[in-house]
Design an enzyme around this catalytic site. Sequence first.
Site, PDB file in Angstrom:
ATOM      1  CB  THR A   1      -0.923   0.015   1.239  1.00  0.00           C
ATOM      2  OG1 THR A   1      -0.133   0.222   2.269  1.00  0.00           O
ATOM      3  CG2 THR A   1      -1.897  -1.205   1.488  1.00  0.00           C
TER       4      THR A   1
ATOM      5  CD  GLU B   1      -4.540  -1.912   3.675  1.00  0.00           C
ATOM      6  OE1 GLU B   1      -5.070  -1.705   2.617  1.00  0.00           O
ATOM      7  OE2 GLU B   1      -3.771  -0.996   4.164  1.00  0.00           O
TER       8      GLU B   1
ATOM      9  CE  LYS C   1     -12.027  14.071  14.495  1.00  0.00           C
ATOM     10  NZ  LYS C   1     -10.744  13.401  14.075  1.00  0.00           N
TER      11      LYS C   1
ATOM     12  CD1 TRP D   1     -16.164  14.757  13.808  1.00  0.00           C
ATOM     13  CD2 TRP D   1     -16.385  12.835  12.992  1.00  0.00           C
ATOM     14  NE1 TRP D   1     -15.437  13.818  14.534  1.00  0.00           N
ATOM     15  CE2 TRP D   1     -15.611  12.595  13.949  1.00  0.00           C
ATOM     16  CE3 TRP D   1     -16.562  11.645  12.132  1.00  0.00           C
ATOM     17  CZ2 TRP D   1     -15.111  11.500  14.485  1.00  0.00           C
ATOM     18  CZ3 TRP D   1     -16.206  10.352  12.357  1.00  0.00           C
ATOM     19  CH2 TRP D   1     -15.605  10.327  13.605  1.00  0.00           C
TER      20      TRP D   1
HETATM   21  P1  AMP Z   1      -6.023   1.808  -2.077  1.00  0.00           P
HETATM   22  O1  AMP Z   1      -5.794   0.704  -0.816  1.00  0.00           O
HETATM   23  O2  AMP Z   1      -4.867   2.577  -2.431  1.00  0.00           O
HETATM   24  O3  AMP Z   1      -6.934   0.970  -2.979  1.00  0.00           O
HETATM   25  O4  AMP Z   1      -6.748   2.604  -1.318  1.00  0.00           O
HETATM   26  C1  AMP Z   1      -8.104   2.403  -0.632  1.00  0.00           C
HETATM   27  C2  AMP Z   1      -8.783   3.625  -0.001  1.00  0.00           C
HETATM   28  O5  AMP Z   1      -9.214   4.407  -1.263  1.00  0.00           O
HETATM   29  C3  AMP Z   1     -10.202   3.272   0.814  1.00  0.00           C
HETATM   30  O6  AMP Z   1     -10.014   3.020   2.067  1.00  0.00           O
HETATM   31  C4  AMP Z   1     -10.938   4.636   0.484  1.00  0.00           C
HETATM   32  O7  AMP Z   1     -10.446   5.741   1.251  1.00  0.00           O
HETATM   33  C5  AMP Z   1     -10.602   5.103  -0.794  1.00  0.00           C
HETATM   34  N1  AMP Z   1     -11.903   4.489  -1.824  1.00  0.00           N
HETATM   35  C6  AMP Z   1     -11.984   3.468  -2.528  1.00  0.00           C
HETATM   36  N2  AMP Z   1     -12.873   3.377  -2.893  1.00  0.00           N
HETATM   37  C7  AMP Z   1     -13.548   4.325  -2.548  1.00  0.00           C
HETATM   38  C8  AMP Z   1     -15.111   4.805  -3.103  1.00  0.00           C
HETATM   39  N3  AMP Z   1     -15.892   4.135  -3.800  1.00  0.00           N
HETATM   40  N4  AMP Z   1     -15.283   6.161  -2.541  1.00  0.00           N
HETATM   41  C9  AMP Z   1     -14.477   6.598  -1.812  1.00  0.00           C
HETATM   42  N5  AMP Z   1     -13.304   6.498  -1.470  1.00  0.00           N
HETATM   43  C10 AMP Z   1     -12.849   5.108  -2.029  1.00  0.00           C
END
Ligand code: AMP
Length: 545
Positions: free
Chosen positions: A185, A331, A440, A445
Amino acid sequence: MLGLMMDTPLLISSLMIHAEKNFPEQEIVSVAADNPDHRYTFQDAFKRTRQLANALQSLGIQQGDRVGTLAWNDYRHFELYYAISCSGAICHTVNPRLFPEQLIYIINHAEDRVIFCDPMFVPLLENIHDQLESIEHVIVLTSENHMPASSLPNLLCYETLIAGESNEYEWPEFDEKTASAMCYTSGTTGNPKGVLYDHRSTILHAYAAALPDVFGISASDCILPIVPMFHVNAWGTIYAGPLCGSKIILPGSKMGDGETLQRLIESEQVTVSQGVPTVWLALLAYLEESGKQIPSLKRVITGGAACPAVIAQEMQEKHDVYVHVAWGMTEMSPLGTFNQFKPGMEDLEGDELLEAQLKAGRGVYGVEMKITDDDNNELPWDGVAFGSLKVRGPWVLSDYFKAEPGTTLEEDGWFETGDVATIDERGFMAITDRTKDVIKSGGEWISSIDLENTAINHPKVAEAAVIGVNHPKWTERPLLLVQAKEGEELSKDEILQWYEGKVAKWWIPDDVVFVDSLPHTATGKIQKFELRKIYKDYQLPDIDA
Ligand code: AMP
């Protein structure tokens, strides 16, 4: 009493064997660096996969070894996915957009023994090669006559490497919990962390991805994953495609290029495609300027970041394409939720329909979710309460690679996603924010994502970010950073007025800063932590108000 069913392990090789037997003539079409129109069949692909498995053995790669890839989506990367994992080694897809220090860190941390790379990434490896501790060979994904000149020692050519190998190979059987692939990640702070997928999690995830209310793909579909194969296994499409027998289109390095995407959709009759919102914006912009169409495309799946309303609206109204929002993370392999309406939602219309369509969707079978408050009390599924989103399931990680065991999950076995969300009565989850990004203000929020989405829907806005800055009375107040579209004049009053009636009055940002560009992470997300650093001491106007 135990049941009396066969204990056949869920191995990725079974997908290959299934696809080769049942769909030998199904096609994989690629835009490769040395051939923009490469096409062959599943049968050809898996023959070469066996040659590659023999080549890996000749290189001394053993079960459990990490094999790195630095490559775009094309047929050779597809072969690597299967040959590496199915022979018992671990396919470590490295994101070439990472900064050099991060690349060095993760290749060393994973202890990759060899690395397969596209020709365009050879210079990148030349720059960092002397700091890579475990790499024995670099193999360039091309043929001998396209090999780049390079100072790298131990440089090999992919086509030459596999050419002399037999296309017979007996795929080994092993424990289905054996590690198959890994992906780091690109966290926004600290060192990247490795997520280690296994054969069982990958197969179960592929089954779930293929379901009718998820990707909903079949042998009659043609899929175009525009999600990099170096980012969470291209959302599982590389496994779900052969599972269903779908035709697969791999756009190489041309993922953000609307012209190439339109050409591929039209010429290959693509029906379903997956990508992040920026990909859809690029495609829509190209369609608008060229006047071209994409009539074969029925559905697109967008995820990785919130979906701006304009994507769903334009895709539907101008191109008759339905947009599904999906949510997940590295993850989680990555699939967590998928937005497919349930019976009883047919009558939704107007804003209500759009609001429901833009939610992240309902939990896919296999992923359980809950939202909790700061004291870990579960919050109701009423669409209003928002809290920390937690998940568990067979394709959610249990620990990061080489982390102290038992340090990743909460005591009760749930994984905290770092997202803040609501879940409504229908079970539809909506991401409100990242835990770290939520603003905040006066004990309440404010969702930075909602404010960004509203700004991005303004016709003159190219990109927007909202961060919380210190305020003596309210603790934090929102500051909007806006990049206007090229050639557009946008004033502070104009953008602030845009918010009126669209968000609660007290959510409207206190100030606006116009920027030429916003900083991004290697996966294209806005680096809010950088912005927070830059604007740490920002003085808001009318501080006494
Ligand atoms: P990654 O591990 O780089 O794929 O990032 C995952 C993160 O992307 C998630 O924890 C979210 O914060 C964001 N994310 C993924 N899908 C969405 C979605 N449909 N809407 C908003 N945020 C998203």
